[in-house]
Design an enzyme around this catalytic site. Structure first.
Site, mmCIF file in Angstrom:
data_model
loop_
_atom_site.group_PDB
_atom_site.id
_atom_site.type_symbol
_atom_site.label_atom_id
_atom_site.label_comp_id
_atom_site.label_asym_id
_atom_site.label_seq_id
_atom_site.Cartn_x
_atom_site.Cartn_y
_atom_site.Cartn_z
ATOM 1 N N ASP A 69 0.986 -1.256 -0.130
ATOM 2 C CA ASP A 69 0.023 -0.068 0.090
ATOM 3 C C ASP A 69 0.992 1.048 -0.163
ATOM 4 O O ASP A 69 2.204 1.078 0.142
ATOM 5 C CB ASP A 69 -0.882 0.047 1.204
ATOM 6 C CG ASP A 69 -1.768 1.085 1.428
ATOM 7 O OD1 ASP A 69 -2.571 1.391 0.253
ATOM 8 O OD2 ASP A 69 -1.803 1.835 2.498
ATOM 9 N N SER A 70 0.503 2.431 -0.151
ATOM 10 C CA SER A 70 1.017 3.418 -0.118
ATOM 11 C C SER A 70 1.466 3.985 1.359
ATOM 12 O O SER A 70 2.413 4.732 1.459
ATOM 13 C CB SER A 70 0.341 4.638 -0.642
ATOM 14 O OG SER A 70 -0.752 4.852 0.189
ATOM 15 N N CYS A 111 -4.289 -1.706 -2.098
ATOM 16 C CA CYS A 111 -4.483 -0.228 -2.213
ATOM 17 C C CYS A 111 -5.508 -0.240 -3.483
ATOM 18 O O CYS A 111 -4.883 -0.821 -4.508
ATOM 19 C CB CYS A 111 -3.001 0.330 -2.385
ATOM 20 S SG CYS A 111 -3.104 1.869 -3.132
ATOM 21 N N GLU A 149 -3.017 8.811 8.190
ATOM 22 C CA GLU A 149 -1.608 8.847 8.365
ATOM 23 C C GLU A 149 -1.150 9.717 9.425
ATOM 24 O O GLU A 149 -0.048 9.348 9.964
ATOM 25 C CB GLU A 149 -0.939 9.322 7.065
ATOM 26 C CG GLU A 149 -1.093 8.074 5.998
ATOM 27 C CD GLU A 149 -0.303 6.910 6.047
ATOM 28 O OE1 GLU A 149 0.816 7.015 6.844
ATOM 29 O OE2 GLU A 149 -0.473 5.960 5.420
ATOM 30 N N CYS A 159 -10.922 2.877 -0.356
ATOM 31 C CA CYS A 159 -9.224 3.213 -0.191
ATOM 32 C C CYS A 159 -9.210 2.591 1.248
ATOM 33 O O CYS A 159 -10.020 2.525 2.060
ATOM 34 C CB CYS A 159 -9.400 4.684 0.099
ATOM 35 S SG CYS A 159 -7.802 5.168 0.674
ATOM 36 N N HIS A 212 -7.228 2.841 3.216
ATOM 37 C CA HIS A 212 -7.051 3.520 4.696
ATOM 38 C C HIS A 212 -8.301 3.979 5.495
ATOM 39 O O HIS A 212 -8.487 4.205 6.736
ATOM 40 C CB HIS A 212 -6.590 5.002 4.269
ATOM 41 C CG HIS A 212 -5.021 4.936 4.036
ATOM 42 N ND1 HIS A 212 -4.446 4.677 3.011
ATOM 43 C CD2 HIS A 212 -4.139 5.591 4.846
ATOM 44 C CE1 HIS A 212 -3.158 4.646 3.162
ATOM 45 N NE2 HIS A 212 -2.814 5.237 4.195
HETATM 46 N N1 DGL Z 1 -4.793 3.411 0.503
HETATM 47 C C1 DGL Z 1 -4.677 3.662 -0.705
HETATM 48 C C2 DGL Z 1 -5.901 3.286 -1.543
HETATM 49 O O1 DGL Z 1 -6.501 2.209 -1.255
HETATM 50 C C3 DGL Z 1 -4.271 4.986 -1.203
HETATM 51 C C4 DGL Z 1 -4.078 6.401 -0.403
HETATM 52 C C5 DGL Z 1 -3.301 7.079 -0.996
HETATM 53 O O2 DGL Z 1 -1.956 6.927 -1.003
HETATM 54 O O3 DGL Z 1 -3.799 8.250 -1.615
HETATM 55 O O4 DGL Z 1 -6.403 3.888 -2.634
#
Ligand code: DGL
Length: 280
Positions: free
Chosen positions: A10-11, A75, A154, A186, A188
Site C-alpha cells: 500500500d502507499s 491499495c 496517516e 481506499c 485507509h
Molecule cells: N490506501 C490507498 C488506496 O486504497 C491509497 C491512499 C493514497 O495514497 O492516496 O487507494
C-alpha cells in the site's frame, strides 16, 4: 503446501486493514508488508507512476529472501492503476481489492443505491463504477473523492471531535442521500469506520474492500494447494513490515490497529526500485 509469506503493498498504513482480516481469517500465513509512505499519497499521482511503484514493490517482495507466494495489492489506487501490469510481470498470483469490494457491495445493497469513497485516482479510473455497472446495470452509483481521509489516517490524530469533523465534511455530498451501501474504496478508510458510520447513520452498510479481498486470497491458496503447513506462528513474530518513510509513526499505527507487536524495517525507494537500508 507453500510456506512462503503472503505479500501486501500500500502507499502507507491503509493495507493493514487487509492484513488485519488476514490475521483473523488466515492466522497461519506469514505476512510481508510494504507501506510506501515516502511516496504517499498515491491518489493524486499519475496512473503510470502508481503502477510503476506498485510493480517495484511487488518485485522487491518477490525477489527478496524466500520471496512471496501471492501479492495483495492492498491499495485501491494501485489496483486501479496497475493490477494487469503486475499480473503480467510477476510469476505469482496477484490479487487486487476493487473487484472483491464491488462483489460485496452488489450482495449488500437492497435498494441499488451505492456510494463509493476513494482517492481521486480511483474515482477517475471509474474502476468501481464500471465494476458495479457490469454486475448490475440498474445500479445508481455515487462516487466521491475524499483524499483528506488518507491524510487524516496517516497523521494518527488523537482528537476525536476534530477527526469526526473532517470525516463529516468529506462525506457531505453523501450524507442524507438514499445510498444503503458505502464502499470504503481506499484501504485507509476502515481505520475511520466508526467516524464514517457515525456520519452516514446506521442505515448505511460499510463495505471494507481490503478485507473482502482476503476471501479471494483464501480461495487461491486452496485452489493452488498453497496454504502454509504446520507453522508455530500464533504470535506472528516472523512477520515483516517495511516502510519507505519513518519507522516510528508506521509502527505506532500498525501496533495499535493490528493489536500485536510488529517488526518494522526501513526501505530506500528511488527510480531504480527498493532496497533495504544499510542500518537494517
Ligand atoms: N490506501 C490507498 C488506496 O486504497 C491509497 C491512499 C493514497 O495514497 O492516496 O487507494
Amino acid at each position: 503446501m507453500d510456506n512462503r509469506a503472503i505479500g501486501y503493498m500500500d502507499s502507507g498504513v491503509g493495507g493493514l486493514t487487509a492484513v488485519k482480516q488476514a490475521l483473523y481469517q488466515l492466522p497461519n500465513e506469514q505476512v510481508k508488508y510494504v507501506g510506501d509512505t515516502l511516496r504517499m499519497p498515491y491518489g493524486p499521482r499519475r496512473t503510470e507512476e502508481v503502477a510503476k511503484f506498485a510493480l517495484q514493490i511487488g518485485q522487491y517482495l518477490n525477489e527478496t529472501d524466500d520471496g512471496i507466494k501471492l501479492l495483495v495489492i492492498a491499495c485501491n489506487t494501485a489496483t486501479a492503476a496497475g493490477l494487469p501490469l503486475l499480473q503480467e510481470h510477476l510469476p505469482i498470483p496477484v490479487v487486487g481489492v476493487i473487484q472483491p469490494g464491488v462483489e460485496s457491495a452488489l450482495d449488500t445493497t437492497e435498494n441499488n443505491e451505492v456510494g463509493v469513497i476513494a482517492t481521486q485516482g480511483t474515482v477517475d479510473s471509474n474502476a468501481y463504477y464500471n465494476g458495479l455497472m457490469a454486475g448490475n446495470p440498474g445500479i445508481d452509483v455515487r462516487q466521491v473523492a475524499t483524499p483528506d481521509l488518507v491524510t487524516l489516517v496517516e497523521s494518527n490524530l488523537a482528537d476525536e471531535a476534530e477527526k469526526q469533523a473532517v470525516v463529516t465534511d468529506q462525506l457531505a455530498e453523501l450524507i442524507g442521500t438514499d445510498i444503503d451501501t458505502l464502499i470504503l474504496g481506499c484501504t485507509h478508510f476502515p481505520l475511520l469506520s466508526n467516524e464514517i458510520q457515525q456520519a452516514m447513520g446506521d442505515q448505511v452498510t460499510l463495505v471494507n474492500a481490503g478485507a473482502e479481498a482476503i476471501n479471494l486470497v483464501e480461495q487461491i491458496l486452496d485452489d493452488n494447494d498453497a496454504r502454509h503447513g504446520i507453522y508455530p506462528m500464533a504470535n506472528h513474530e516472523d512477520d515483516l513490515y517495511f516502510t519507505t518513510g519513518d519507522i516510528e509513526p508506521f509502527q505506532k499505527i500498525a501496533e495499535s490497529w493490528l493489536e500485536i507487536p510488529v517488526t518494522v524495517k526501513h526501505l530506500e525507494a528511488d527510480d531504480n526500485g527498493l532496497s533495504l537500508s544499510k542500518e537494517d
